[in-house]
Design a protein around this motif. Structure first.
Motif, PDB file in Angstrom:
ATOM      1  N   PRO A   1     -57.768 -95.637 -42.995  1.00  0.00           N
ATOM      2  CA  PRO A   1     -57.120 -94.957 -44.008  1.00  0.00           C
ATOM      3  C   PRO A   1     -55.927 -95.138 -43.543  1.00  0.00           C
ATOM      4  O   PRO A   1     -55.076 -94.919 -44.652  1.00  0.00           O
ATOM      5  N   LEU A   2     -55.771 -93.604 -41.983  1.00  0.00           N
ATOM      6  CA  LEU A   2     -53.934 -93.552 -42.044  1.00  0.00           C
ATOM      7  C   LEU A   2     -53.207 -94.837 -42.223  1.00  0.00           C
ATOM      8  O   LEU A   2     -52.039 -94.850 -42.977  1.00  0.00           O
TER       9      LEU A   2
ATOM     10  N   ALA B   1     -53.493 -97.709 -43.631  1.00  0.00           N
ATOM     11  CA  ALA B   1     -53.726 -97.448 -45.097  1.00  0.00           C
ATOM     12  C   ALA B   1     -52.611 -97.250 -45.469  1.00  0.00           C
ATOM     13  O   ALA B   1     -51.959 -98.158 -47.143  1.00  0.00           O
ATOM     14  N   ALA B   2     -51.516 -96.266 -45.333  1.00  0.00           N
ATOM     15  CA  ALA B   2     -50.939 -95.183 -46.338  1.00  0.00           C
ATOM     16  C   ALA B   2     -49.411 -95.441 -45.656  1.00  0.00           C
ATOM     17  O   ALA B   2     -48.880 -95.742 -44.981  1.00  0.00           O
ATOM     18  N   LEU B   3     -48.808 -94.967 -46.040  1.00  0.00           N
ATOM     19  CA  LEU B   3     -47.134 -95.276 -46.101  1.00  0.00           C
ATOM     20  C   LEU B   3     -47.078 -93.420 -45.524  1.00  0.00           C
ATOM     21  O   LEU B   3     -48.338 -93.045 -45.775  1.00  0.00           O
TER      22      LEU B   3
ATOM     23  N   ARG C   1     -50.828 -87.541 -37.681  1.00  0.00           N
ATOM     24  CA  ARG C   1     -49.868 -88.253 -38.338  1.00  0.00           C
ATOM     25  C   ARG C   1     -48.140 -89.249 -37.032  1.00  0.00           C
ATOM     26  O   ARG C   1     -47.703 -89.778 -37.058  1.00  0.00           O
TER      27      ARG C   1
ATOM     28  N   ARG D   1     -47.663 -97.281 -43.327  1.00  0.00           N
ATOM     29  CA  ARG D   1     -47.881 -98.876 -42.860  1.00  0.00           C
ATOM     30  C   ARG D   1     -46.578 -99.185 -42.271  1.00  0.00           C
ATOM     31  O   ARG D   1     -46.913-101.104 -42.279  1.00  0.00           O
TER      32      ARG D   1
END
Lengths: 880, 65
Positions: free
Chosen positions: A782-783, A785-787, A754, A790
């Motif tokens: 997918p990474l 898409a998440a806070l 991340r 994002r």
């Protein structure tokens, strides 16, 4: 070279955009002949000139327009600028350079801030605005008389004059002397009472004036005979003048004039033949011969006649007001009407002599005149050896390839057959072929010239040798051989020392072109630092033609080093330098457009990239541009999912003597990307690791392929080989960070992953680099898409969260490729005020068609098709 | 396109040589120049040539093929 008093030009003085000195005779108020009849009623009209913006003196050839204006101008020294617009067909920039010079010569102080047009073909709108501003601040207006305004056939020049006239009001007044209706919206000036017009009917002689004129020639006629003569000549000044001259020589003038009245031959023809045959044989001969010249001085006329009596004859003819006009500084010209008729006589009497006369004129001008006139005469004589000698000797060989005169010169020399094989003509042939992309056809004449020049004693023909070395540098660049380019360029630099400094000072282009070719060859060879040095030197000279090419190559360098934003700015600068009226794509523009396409691909703006790829290519066909075209085409196809098409593009062989490390690496990247997308990671690894080059982007690509093949250890090793030096731009670092992130994922370290993705996002965002994320692989979305990732991706990489007011999501429109011109902005501003095309035309004092042209060009630059969209786009871009 | 250009006065042979691409015929105080005109640019060029030779153009018309 030139003696100022003989050439009418001062070689040390200011020069026009082509680098030729101004011709002083263009600024000289023609001298009045002794038999000139001053007509107060017409002068009275001209006295209105300082009170009205525009005065038009329009009438047939020989109506007495020029002498009238000259009489008036001579009576107002210090307030009148005079310009004979013979250069109007040499381009807008040339015209304005001359007009500015005319104003300065008339004592108008213009600050240096106004500037000078840098190119023959165009003039900066900002320059015109500054000029208008300075003129409008004047307390007493200056009147600019433009004689032979009918030569101005470019509607844009008319528009520009109009613009200055209107915005400089009341600081400048315009008097146009013209045979044809000027391209200005006269009806509008008439409606506003802002124009004085002196037309043919008014220029025609009245009976009283005709009687006076004849008396000046020693003829006294009763009123009815004068009226009859007027009826025959319709008051035409040239007709009356010739009548008087012809009658003077007759035994009984009155009977003679009666016969003339009864004769039905066209007046000019009849009278001219009559007057001509009354001259001495030497005078007739001289008049016929100089009819091939625009202007001449006694020495030039002597060169055509082979005698030494021109000065005496010309002074005499001018005194008698027969045929010859005095331009001052010992230069003369034939009255344009008589010149054309005399030329017809020359052809009838001495068929074939015209060619010889052009040849002699070219030979004389070669040593004392401007290059353009020399070439025109040499070409008219079909003396291509002399024309080529003049071009090469004046260091102007490179101008065949680029620059303001390229098209004119190429046109001129395109008539040259396979004929004379002098070194100079061979050099011209080679240059012409190179300019058309015909490298194979250019090499034989180039080698022939080189051999012939080598056989000549050292020191001779330094300019030709230098030209030869310059072309060889270019040829080496086009064959993709940096070694040969270096050799040829070194030779050129050595030869340059043998050329007189004065000649070099006048022609800075060859040096800049040499640096450009050398830089491009070094770039092909992948020697970035040396390439940058040469290209920067070329770009710094400020001459538009080499600058555009140099900037385009510098833009590619920036892109190769991973700086798309910098590359884009430089490519746009190259395009604005290369802006050029005419259909041909100037050298440099093609490469600059390809760099923009590459940047658009980095940003995943594929439609824009495709549109840029479809733009026409320039004719030079050098390997750098061709390779870049293949690479960008492949990348766009890959992005579109067309793997076969991408492989096909990567397979295109660019013919070159040396291989180019970056071209190979980037082609391999495209091919590897296609194999990876098709699930063949082994092939991709092989492609990217085989050439031992350490191109960082290849290491990144190879690492991704190893990861796809399930060998993270190999991937890590490859990524560690990426040098940590500072020059690497975001294009490389973002790709590397993403590959490392993928590795961390494979090693089961989500936190590290991340962190690296966040770093990549932060570095990519200012440049809007979307492509690396799109091709990273299925692990990434997918990474994102998440806070918290994002938040970093929203608004540029991912659609933004819609805000309550609905403004959250911004589809970024393509940035502007070209700046709007001042005139286009004027039109847009009015468009935004909801004015119709007709209203805009009226408001700007231009024609409806001109407004439409500006609109079309503004639409194109804004990439829109409708006025509503144009206004919206212009507002978004902050242009309104 | 074929055109006819009628000019005032009788053109001498010498001056008619200024229009090598056209034929001409002299009729009662006028001269008619006629022949094939390549395009509009050529047509305007012919008019300009008339003007620069001081000829008065009385009429100009496209002739039937």
């Amino acid at each position: 070279m030139g003696v100022p008093d003989e050439t009418g030009a001062d070689p040390r003085g200011p020069a026009d955009p082509c680098g030729d000195p101004f011709l002083r005779t263009r600024f000289a108020i023609p001298a009045l002949p002794a038999t000139y009849l001053r007509r107060e009623r017409l002068l009275g009209h001209l006295d209105e000139a300082p009170r009205r913006p525009l005065t038009v003196v329009g009438g047939a050839a020989g109506a007495g327009k020029t002498l009238l204006a000259a009489d008036w101008a001579a009576a107002h020294p210090g307030r009148v600028a005079w310009l004979t617009a013979q250069m109007a067909d040499k381009g807008r920039g040339t015209f304005w350079a001359y007009l500015l010079q005319a104003l300065r010569l008339a004592g108008v102080t213009l600050s240096d801030g106004v500037g000078l047009p840098a190119e023959a073909g165009r003039v900066d709108e900002a320059l015109l605005t500054r000029l208008a501003a300075e003129l409008s601040a004047r307390e007493t207006p200056v009147t600019a008389v433009i004689d032979e305004y009918d030569r101005v056939t470019d509607p844009e020049i008319a528009d520009q004059l109009e613009f200055v006239l209107r915005h400089a009001d009341p600081g400048v007044r315009l008097v146009l002397v013209t045979r044809t209706e000027p391209l200005l919206p006269l009806h509008r000036y008439r409606a506003a009472g802002a124009v004085t017009e002196i037309r043919n009917d008014e220029l025609a002689f009245t009976p009283a004036e005709a009687a006076e004129l004849l008396e000046l020639h020693g003829l006294r006629l009763p009123a009815d005979e004068v009226t009859a003569l007027l009826a025959r000549t319709r008051g035409w000044a040239a007709g009356l003048r010739l009548c008087a001259l012809a009658a003077q020589g007759a035994a009984d003038p009155r009977t003679y004039l009666k016969e003339f009245e009864a004769d039905r031959t066209t007046i000019g023809d009849f009278l001219l033949a009559e007057v001509l045959k009354r001259q001495r044989a030497e005078t007739q001969d001289l008049l016929l011969r100089v009819s091939v010249l625009d202007r001449f001085c006694p020495a030039l006329a002597d060169a055509l006649t082979g005698r030494a009596d021109a000065e005496l004859i010309l002074t005499g003819l001018h005194r008698e007001n027969a045929f010859v006009e005095d331009l001052g500084h010992s230069w003369f010209r034939l009255h344009p009407l008589f010149r054309d008729i005399l030329r017809a006589h020359l052809r009838a009497r001495h068929p074939g002599l015209e060619t010889e006369l052009h040849r002699r004129a070219a030979a004389w001008l070669r040593h004392s005149g401007p290059l353009g006139e020399t070439l025109e005469h040499a070409a008219a004589a079909g003396d291509w050896a002399a024309a080529a000698d003049a071009l090469v000797g004046d260091l102007a060989l490179g101008e065949l390839l680029t620059g303001p005169r390229a098209e004119t010169l190429a046109d001129l020399f395109s008539a040259m057959g396979p004929g004379p094989g002098t070194p100079a003509t061979d050099l011209v042939r080679a240059a012409l072929e190179l300019s058309r992309g015909g490298l194979d056809r250019a090499l034989p004449p180039l080698e022939r010239a080189a051999r012939a020049l080598a056989a000549e004693p050292a020191g001779d023909a330094a300019a030709a040798r230098f030209g030869c070395a310059l072309l060889r540098t270019l040829a080496a660049r086009l064959t993709g051989s940096s070694a040969q380019a270096e050799t040829a360029a070194r030779q050129a630099v050595r030869l340059r020392r043998e050329i007189p400094g004065r000649l070099l000072d006048r022609h800075p282009e060859p040096a800049a072109l040499l640096d450009t070719h050398l830089g491009a060859a070094r770039l092909w060879a992948g020697r970035y630092a040396e390439a940058r040095a040469a290209l920067t030197a070329a770009a710094d000279t400020g001459r538009a033609a080499p600058t555009a090419q140099a900037l385009a190559h510098l833009a590619l360098l920036d892109h190769l080093e991973g700086h798309p934003g910098r590359a884009e700015r430089r490519a746009l600068a190259a395009l604005s330098e290369a802006e050029h009226p005419g259909p041909a794509v100037p050298p440099g523009a093609g490469l600059a457009t390809l760099v923009l396409a590459a940047v658009a691909t980095d940003r995943d703006e594929l439609e824009r990239a495709e549109a840029l790829l479809a733009a026409p290519a320039d004719a030079l066909g050098d390997p750098v541009t061709e390779a870049q075209r293949a690479i960008v085409t492949g990348r766009v196809r890959l992005a579109r999912g067309d793997t076969e098409g991408a492989l096909e593009a990567a397979d295109r062989m660019v013919l070159a003597q040396e291989t180019s490390p970056w071209a190979e690496a980037h082609t391999a990247l495209v091919a590897a990307g296609a194999h990876l997308a098709e699930g063949r990671p082994e092939l991709a690894v092989k492609l990217l690791t085989e050439p031992p080059g350490g191109e960082p982007l290849c290491l990144v690509g190879a690492a991704r392929a190893e990861l796809a093949a399930g060998r993270p250890a190999n991937a890590a090793e490859l990524l560690d080989r990426i040098p940590a030096h500072h020059g690497l731009g975001p294009l490389v670092t973002v790709g590397a960070a993403l590959a490392r992130a993928q590795w961390h994922g494979a090693e089961g370290d989500p936190a590290g992953q991340r962190g690296l993705v966040a770093r990549a996002l932060r570095e990519a965002r200012p440049e809007r680099l979307r492509r690396p994320f799109r091709e990273a692989g299925p692990w990434l979305p997918p990474l994102l898409a998440a806070l918290p990732l994002r938040a970093l991706a929203e608004g540029w990489l991912l659609p933004g969260t819609p805000r309550p007011d609905g403004t959250g999501r911004v589809d970024e429109p393509p940035p502007m490729v070209e700046e709007l011109s001042g005139r286009e902005r004027d039109v847009l501003v009015r468009l935004a005020e909801m004015m119709s095309t007709e209203e805009i035309a009226a408001d700007l004092y231009v024609s409806v068609n001109t407004v439409k042209t500006h609109l079309k060009s503004a639409y194109r630059k804004l990439s829109v098709n409708r006025r509503h969209d144009a206004v919206r786009r212009a507002r978004e871009l902050g242009l309104l | 396109m074929r055109y006819e250009i009628r000019v005032d006065g009788e053109l001498t042979e010498t001056l008619a040589k200024a229009f090598p691409e056209l034929d001409h015929v002299v009729v009662s105080g006028h001269t008619i120049l006629f022949g094939r005109v390549l395009d509009e640019a050529h047509l305007y060029g012919l008019l300009a040539r008339c003007q620069s030779l001081g000829l008065r153009v009385l009429e100009m018309r496209q002739a039937p093929q």
